[in-house]
Design an enzyme around this catalytic site. Structure first.
Site, PDB file in Angstrom:
ATOM      1  N   GLU A 247       0.816  -1.227   0.000  1.00 44.15           N
ATOM      2  CA  GLU A 247       0.000   0.000   0.000  1.00 44.15           C
ATOM      3  C   GLU A 247       0.844   1.270   0.000  1.00 44.15           C
ATOM      4  OE1 GLU A 247      -2.832  -0.190   3.245  1.00 44.15           O
ATOM      5  OE2 GLU A 247      -3.835  -1.956   2.397  1.00 44.15           O
TER       6      GLU A 247
ATOM      7  N   GLU B  83     -10.458  -1.984  16.072  1.00 47.00           N
ATOM      8  CA  GLU B  83     -11.323  -3.173  15.977  1.00 47.00           C
ATOM      9  C   GLU B  83     -11.072  -4.096  17.170  1.00 47.00           C
ATOM     10  OE1 GLU B  83     -10.466  -1.688  12.892  1.00 47.00           O
ATOM     11  OE2 GLU B  83     -12.599  -1.299  13.158  1.00 47.00           O
TER      12      GLU B  83
ATOM     13  N   THR C  84      -8.687   5.888  16.441  1.00 46.28           N
ATOM     14  CA  THR C  84      -7.282   5.838  16.021  1.00 46.28           C
ATOM     15  C   THR C  84      -7.038   6.729  14.797  1.00 46.28           C
ATOM     16  OG1 THR C  84      -7.826   3.804  14.856  1.00 46.28           O
ATOM     17  CG2 THR C  84      -6.730   3.586  16.981  1.00 46.28           C
TER      18      THR C  84
ATOM     19  N   ASP D 184     -18.361   1.427  12.139  1.00 42.16           N
ATOM     20  CA  ASP D 184     -16.964   1.464  11.689  1.00 42.16           C
ATOM     21  C   ASP D 184     -16.752   2.561  10.645  1.00 42.16           C
ATOM     22  OD1 ASP D 184     -14.266   0.842  11.329  1.00 42.16           O
ATOM     23  OD2 ASP D 184     -14.656  -0.790   9.936  1.00 42.16           O
TER      24      ASP D 184
ATOM     25  N   TRP E 177      -8.677   3.706   2.522  1.00 42.47           N
ATOM     26  CA  TRP E 177      -7.419   4.465   2.617  1.00 42.47           C
ATOM     27  C   TRP E 177      -6.853   4.822   1.236  1.00 42.47           C
ATOM     28  CZ3 TRP E 177      -3.685   2.266  -0.193  1.00 42.47           C
ATOM     29  CH2 TRP E 177      -3.894   0.926  -0.533  1.00 42.47           C
TER      30      TRP E 177
ATOM     31  N   MET F 161       0.505 -16.917  13.013  1.00 45.57           N
ATOM     32  CA  MET F 161      -0.716 -17.586  13.458  1.00 45.57           C
ATOM     33  C   MET F 161      -0.597 -17.788  14.968  1.00 45.57           C
ATOM     34  SD  MET F 161      -3.640 -18.985  12.976  1.00 45.57           S
ATOM     35  CE  MET F 161      -4.613 -19.968  14.130  1.00 45.57           C
TER      36      MET F 161
HETATM   37 CA    CA Z   1     -11.993   0.352  11.570  1.00 41.20          CA
END
Ligand code: CA
Length: 704
Positions: A86, A200, A261, A326, A414, A670
Site C-alpha cells: 500500500e 477493531e 485511532t 466502523d 485508505w 498464526m
Molecule cells: Ca476500523
C-alpha cells in the site's frame, strides 16, 4: 502464513543511457523550505501526498494524453511476499524510498532500480494478529538526511537515508495492547508525526509528534477521553477532552479503549499553519455497547484541526456523530483553494467511509457542502444548518438488523484520491459494499481479540449458489471523477470488484490508477477515456507517483493485492500466486514481466469426523468473529493466507489443536487462540470449516 522469501532480483532493462543521480552530497536532504516549496520541484515526490496539500498531482507533462499509449515498463523489483502493498514511494534527488509489507524499507536508484540499501525492522510476526487489515505499510517520510518508518509493532524508526542504518527508534504505543502502525509518518516543522491503528480490537487513539533529529516526544493528542478514574493524561488533549469531548460519552466507554485511532490522514496546512488529523471509528463499533447508546462520542469519525507547535485543539468537524458502523474519518485529506459562489475559499476535501464527499472551510472548520458519492441507505443527506447527517432511524440497529450501504469496508477506504488543479476534479476510488448490522448478543470484551459488538455470522456469504452470485454482483467499485464545487460526478471507470487502487493526477491531463483485478491504467483526466493499460499480474491498490530523473519522466506504483477486502471478503477471488512488485514506467520502456506461474491449489480436505449442529454453530460464531478477518468469511479464502478448506491440518485433529490452540505456527503470525478460547471451542471451529470444505469438495466434484 508467510511464503518463503524469494531472493529479490532487480532488473534494470533500460534501453536509454542510465542517468546518474542528481543527488547532492546528502541523501534525503529535505528541510522546511523544500517541503513548503514542493511545487517548485515537480520532479521530486518528497512527502506522502506529493506536497503538503496532498493533492497527488504531478506537475509534469513529458508523459501526456498524447503519448501515454507509448508508456512501457522501465524496470521492476520483485518483493518478498504476496501480502498487500500500500506504500506511496518518495523520490528525492534520484533516489526512491519505499516501504513494503511488514514495515520493511528499501532505497533504490529511481532511474535504474538498483537497490541502494534495505532495512527490515524484524517485526514479530505475531503482531500481524493485531492488524485488522493486513500487515501493510503506506510509506516513509523524509527530513534532514533521514527517512522515517512506522513499524507494525508501534515503533517509529529513523534511518540514515544514505545507508539505511538506524539513527534512532522509539516505541510509540503500549505494546501490551493491540496497537499497530500501517500509516506513513509526516514531517512538519522538524517534528515527525505518527498515529496508529487497532480500534477493531480495543485501543484508545492518538497522534504523537517527535523531534525528527532526536526522537524525543514533543506532544501527544488523544482523540477520545480515557478512564475518568485515571485523571488527565498530562497531554495536549487534556483541556479539550475535558471541556468538549468528555460529556459526549456515556457508560464504561474506556473499557475497550473507545477507539478513534489516527491511522492514515495527517495533513499540514502550510497556508494557515495548522494540522489536520482524520480520526477513526469507535471501539467497539456498536454505540449501544460502547457508550450506552448516548452521545456524539467526540472526536470519533471527525477531522480535527490542531496547532502544530503544541498539539492543542483548534476545531473539528464530525461526519458521523455517535459512530456505530466502523465509519472512520481517517481517509485521505486534500487541501486546495476552490472558487465557490464566486469567492476563493481555502478548503479541505475528504471522502470518508460514510459515503459523503465533504468540502470544509479550513479557516473556520465550517462545512461548505456535503454530497453522497455512492448509494447510502443510512442517511437522507446532511442538514447544512447543523452539519449533521439526517439518519434513517432504523440504521442504528437498536432493535432489528439493518442493511447498510456503505458499510465498514467504506464507500472509500485508505486508497489515496487525487486532485488536478487543471481539471478541478477529484479522482476518487469508491466502493459499494453492503453489510448487515445487528448487535452481537454474545459480546463480551476479550483483551487483544476482535471486539466490535456486531454480529459477523449473519454476514457470512450464503451457501446457496444463486444467492452467493447475487451477493458477489452487488460488490462494486469505481474510480469517480468528482467535481468538488458542483458536488457531482463527471465521469467514472466502473469495476467488478470493489477494491480499486489509489489515484495520481498529472499535468499531462492524465489520471493513473490500478485496481484489484490487476490492471494499471491511464485515463484522460477530463473525459475518463481509457488511454493505456498494463497487466500487473496482481491487484494494484497503492497510490502511484510520478517523478523525473534528468529529463525522463517516470510513473511508479507498488503492485500487491491485499488489505481488508482480499483477506476478509474476496470470496474465492483467487489471489495471484506470485509476490508483489514495484513497477516503474517511462515512454518507450521495454522491460517485460516474466509469465505468471500457474497457481496450484490442493483439493478440498474435509475432516472425516462428524460434528454436531451445536458444534458447527459455535464454530461459526468464533470463526466469523475472529478467524474470518484473515482467512476470509465462510472460509472462502483469496489464497493470500492459507485456504483452510484445502489445508492438510483441517483433517488432522491434533495438528489443528497444536496450531490453533497451541500456537505452533506463531512464528508465521498464526498466534495461539488459547488466550481466548478452549480446545473444545476451537475444535468446533474445525467443524465449521469442515462443513465449508465438504461443500467445496462437492462443488469441485460437480465441476461448479
Ligand atoms: Ca476500523
Amino acid at each position: 502464513m508467510m511464503r518463503l522469501l524469494l531472493g529479490a532480483s532487480v532488473l534494470a532493462l533500460m534501453a536509454a543511457p542510465v542517468v546518474l543521480d542528481a543527488a547532492g552530497p546528502k541523501a534525503a536532504n529535505i528541510d522546511a523550505a523544500r517541503l513548503i516549496g514542493a511545487r517548485n520541484e515537480p520532479g521530486n515526490w518528497m512527502t506522502h501526498g506529493g506536497s503538503y496539500s496532498e493533492q497527488r498531482f504531478a506537475d509534469l507533462t513529458a508523459i501526456n494524453s498524447g503519448n501515454v499509449a507509448g508508456l512501457g515498463l522501465a524496470w521492476y523489483t520483485d518483493l518478498d511476499t504476496n501480502r498487500g502493498q500500500e506504500a506511496t514511494p518518495l523520490i528525492i534527488d534520484g533516489t526512491m524510498y519505499t516501504t513494503t509489507a511488514w514495515s520493511k524499507v528499501v532505497a533504490l536508484d529511481a532511474a535504474t532500480g538498483r537497490v541502494k540499501w534495505r532495512f527490515d525492522p524484524q517485526v514479530d510476526k505475531a503482531r500481524g494478529h493485531s492488524a485488522c487489515c493486513d500487515v501493510v505499510n503506506r510509506g516513509v517520510a523524509a527530513w534532514g538526511g533521514m527517512v522515517f518508518v512506522g513499524a507494525l509493532d508501534g515503533r517509529l524508526i529513523a534511518l540514515d537515508a544514505a545507508t539505511g542504518k538506524v539513527k534512532w527508534s522509539t516505541v510509540t504505543v503500549d505494546q501490551s495492547k493491540p496497537y499497530t502502525i500501517t500509516g506513513a509518518p509526516r514531517v512538519v516543522k522538524g517534528m515527525v508525526l505518527i498515529g496508529n491503528g487497532g480500534a477493531e480490537l480495543g485501543v484508545r487513539g492518538y497522534v504523537t509528534a517527535y523531534d525528527a533529529m532526536t526522537g524525543k516526544k514533543k506532544w501527544r493528542f488523544y482523540t477520545v477521553p480515557g478512564d475518568p478514574a485515571a485523571g488527565p493524561d498530562g497531554e495536549a488533549s487534556d483541556d479539550v477532552l475535558k471541556t468538549k469531548a468528555g460529556d459526549s460519552w456515556s457508560g464504561d466507554y474506556w473499557k475497550a479503549g473507545g477507539g478513534g485511532t489516527v491511522w492514515d490522514a495527517i495533513v499540514y496546512d502550510q497556508e494557515l499553519d495548522q494540522l489536520f488529523i482524520g480520526v477513526g471509528n469507535g471501539s467497539p463499533w456498536n454505540h449501544q455497547i460502547r457508550s450506552a447508546g448516548k452521545g456524539d462520542n467526540l472526536f470519533l469519525s471527525s477531522v480535527v484541526a490542531l496547532d502544530p507547535e503544541t498539539g492543542k485543539y483548534r476545531w473539528h468537524y464530525q461526519g458521523t456523530p455517535g459512530e456505530t458502523w466502523d465509519f472512520t474519518q481517517t481517509q485521505p485529506i486534500i487541501l486546495s483553494t476552490l472558487m465557490i459562489e464566486g469567492k476563493p475559499r481555502k478548503v479541505l476535501m475528504q471522502a470518508p467511509k460514510n459515503g459523503f464527499f465533504y468540502v470544509i472551510d479550513r479557516e473556520t472548520g465550517k462545512l461548505i457542502s456535503a454530497k453522497g458519492f455512492v448509494p447510502q441507505t443510512w442517511t437522507k443527506g446532511v442538514d447544512m444548518a447543523t452539519g449533521r447527517p439526517i439518519e434513517v432511524p432504523e440504521s442504528r440497529y437498536l432493535k432489528d438488523g439493518f442493511l447498510m450501504m456503505p458499510s465498514a469496508l467504506g464507500a472509500h477506504n485508505w486508497h489515496p484520491m487525487a486532485f488536478s488543479p487543471r481539471t478541478g476534479l477529484v479522482y476518487l476510488p469508491s466502493q459499494e459494499v453492503p453489510f448487515f448490522y445487528q448487535t452481537d448478543k454474545t459480546y463480551g470484551f476479550k483483551p487483544g481479540a476482535w471486539n466490535i459488538g456486531v454480529n459477523t455470522v449473519i454476514n457470512a456469504p450464503p451457501t446457496d449458489a444463486a444467492a452467493f452470485k447475487a451477493l458477489k454482483a452487488s460488490l462494486k467499485g469505481a474510480l469517480l471523477a468528482w467535481d468538488p464545487v458542483a458536488q457531482k460526478e463527471v465521469w467514472r471507470a466502473q469495476y467488478e470488484g470493489p477494491w480499486n487502487g489509489g489515484a495520481l493526477a498529472t499535468a499531462g491531463n492524465l489520471v493513473f490508477q490500478g485496481n484489484g483485478g490487476g490492471t494499471f491504467q491511464a485515463f484522460d483526466a477530463s473525459t475518463g477515456k481509457n488511454l493505456w493499460k498494463f497487466s500487473a499480474q496482481t491487484g494494484v491498490i497503492a497510490g502511484p507517483v510520478s517523478y523525473t530523473v534528468g529529463k525522463t519522466q517516470y510513473v511508479a506504483v507498488m503492485a500487491g493485492y491485499g488489505g481488508a477486502y482480499p483477506l476478509t471478503a474476496a470470496f474465492d477471488e483467487r489471489a495471484p500466486a506470485q509476490n508483489g512488485r514495484l513497477l516503474v514506467f517511462r515512454i518507450g520502456g521495454t522491460a517485460k514481466l516474466p509469465p505468471v506461474p500457474k497457481a496450484v491449489y490442493a483439493a478440498a480436505n474435509p475432516p472425516s469426523e462428524t460434528f454436531t449442529e451445536q458444534q458447527i454453530a459455535t464454530g461459526a460464531e468464533i470463526y466469523e468473529g475472529n478467524c474470518a478477518l484473515c482467512h476470509s468469511s465462510a472460509a472462502r479464502a483469496s489464497g493470500l493466507l492459507p485456504d483452510l478448506r484445502r489445508s492438510a491440518v483441517l483433517a488432522d485433529k491434533q495438528a489443528w489443536e497444536d496450531i490453533v490452540h497451541g500456537g505452533a505456527l506463531k512464528a508465521n503470525g498464526m498466534v495461539a487462540f488459547s488466550a481466548w478460547f478452549t480446545k473444545e471451542q476451537l475444535e468446533a471451529v474445525r467443524g465449521y470449516v469442515g462443513e465449508k470444505a465438504k461443500k467445496l469438495a462437492a462443488d469441485e466434484k460437480a465441476g461448479r
